[in-house]
Enzyme design. Structure first.
Site, PDB file in Angstrom:
ATOM      1  N   CYS A 149       0.850  -1.319  -0.161  1.00 58.71           N
ATOM      2  CA  CYS A 149       0.192  -0.115  -0.035  1.00 58.71           C
ATOM      3  C   CYS A 149       0.894   1.284  -0.063  1.00 58.71           C
ATOM      4  O   CYS A 149       1.489   1.369   1.024  1.00 58.71           O
ATOM      5  CB  CYS A 149      -0.937  -0.099   1.270  1.00 58.71           C
TER       6      CYS A 149
ATOM      7  N   CYS B  95       0.282   3.481   3.336  1.00 53.86           N
ATOM      8  CA  CYS B  95       1.101   2.620   4.304  1.00 53.86           C
ATOM      9  C   CYS B  95       2.555   2.937   4.219  1.00 53.86           C
ATOM     10  O   CYS B  95       3.025   3.158   5.501  1.00 53.86           O
ATOM     11  CB  CYS B  95       0.534   1.368   4.261  1.00 53.86           C
TER      12      CYS B  95
END
Length: 282
Positions: A64, A67
């Site tokens: 991600c 993230c």
């Protein structure tokens, strides 16, 4: 002499450079070690630890991009956890699918605040200062907690966690069949379809046995055959019962008639005696 002195000086300079490099490496690696010690890792095996105390938990995935951007900030924020009395943790949803289902993670990264088993979802800004302010000012008190029905320890979320783990297991099996064994994709789908069919049949059979044991059929009740007699036999039985009832009534009537006749005779005899007595008196 000059050449020997120059050669010795070069050796000392190289040794000094090596020592300086080692010192710099130690200084640079020291904070990284502290960060890894301050940041807790939550798994399916130890997730119940977050039910006690105060926690800030990040759910992330390595692939991600958001993230990846948050990870350095989260590591810096974890350094303040011990001073604030708060446990800072992270969960890799790709490695812990059970926790992904238990907390219903639909977006990444997702951050939860937990205080003594009460969970609230953090939806503010994602900087270290914002995280610290969220804890110092107790802004989490203004956030409505998650309902107990959707809490991670509820029956519903336990079932959801098991479902997510089952789906991940099926995915691993599919990858193993296609990648390792060389089974075609349609062949893997066919295997799972047959497995689903047979498991459904077995489960239905078990449910039928359980239902029959808990609620036995009326065929095994003592009066089932009496209730289910054929129409002709039932009518015959009914006529026999009526005849028996008529016979009992006739017997009662005969007995009653005999008694009535006896009573009449007694009454007649008494009347004759009275008449005889009357004539004698006259």
């Amino acid at each position: 002499m000059a050449c020997a002195y120059t050669h010795r000086g070069r050796k000392m300079t190289a040794s000094a450079c090596v020592c300086f490099a080692l010192i710099v490496a130690h200084v640079l690696l020291q904070p990284a070690t502290a960060k890894s010690a301050d940041l807790r890792v939550i798994t399916d095996g130890n997730w119940e630890e977050i039910l006690t105390g105060e926690w800030m938990i990040e759910f992330f995935a390595p692939w991600c991009p958001a993230c990846q951007q948050l990870q350095p900030v989260w590591n810096e924020f974890a350094e303040w956890g011990e001073d604030m009395g708060v446990n800072i943790a992270k969960v890799d949803v790709t490695e812990q699918p059970g926790l992904s289902g238990r907390f219903i993670i639909t977006a990444l990264p997702t951050i939860y605040h937990c205080k003594d088993g009460v969970f609230r979802r953090y939806q503010g800004a994602r900087s270290k200062e914002d995280f610290l302010s969220f804890l110092d000012d107790k802004k989490w008190q203004s956030i409505e907690p998650i309902s107990s029905w959707f809490g991670p320890s509820s029956f519903m979320m336990n079932a959801m966690s098991a479902l997510f783990r089952l789906s991940m297991f099926i995915r691993h099996c599919h990858n193993y069949l296609t990648d390792q064994l060389g089974v075609p994709v349609w062949g893997s789908y066919g295997i799972f379809a047959l497995a689903t069919l047979f498991s459904g049949l077995a489960l239905g059979l078990v449910l039928v046995f359980v239902a029959d044991f808990v609620f036995p059929s009326r065929r095994f009740s003592p009066d089932y055959h009496h209730r289910k007699q054929p129409t002709g036999q039932a009518r015959l039985q009914q006529s026999e019962d009526e005849q028996e009832a008529d016979g009992e009534e006739e017997d009662d009537e005969d007995e009653y008639g005999d008694k009535a006749e006896e009573w009449r005779r007694r009454d007649g005899a008494d009347a004759l005696r009275r008449r005889g007595v009357t004539e004698e008196d006259t």
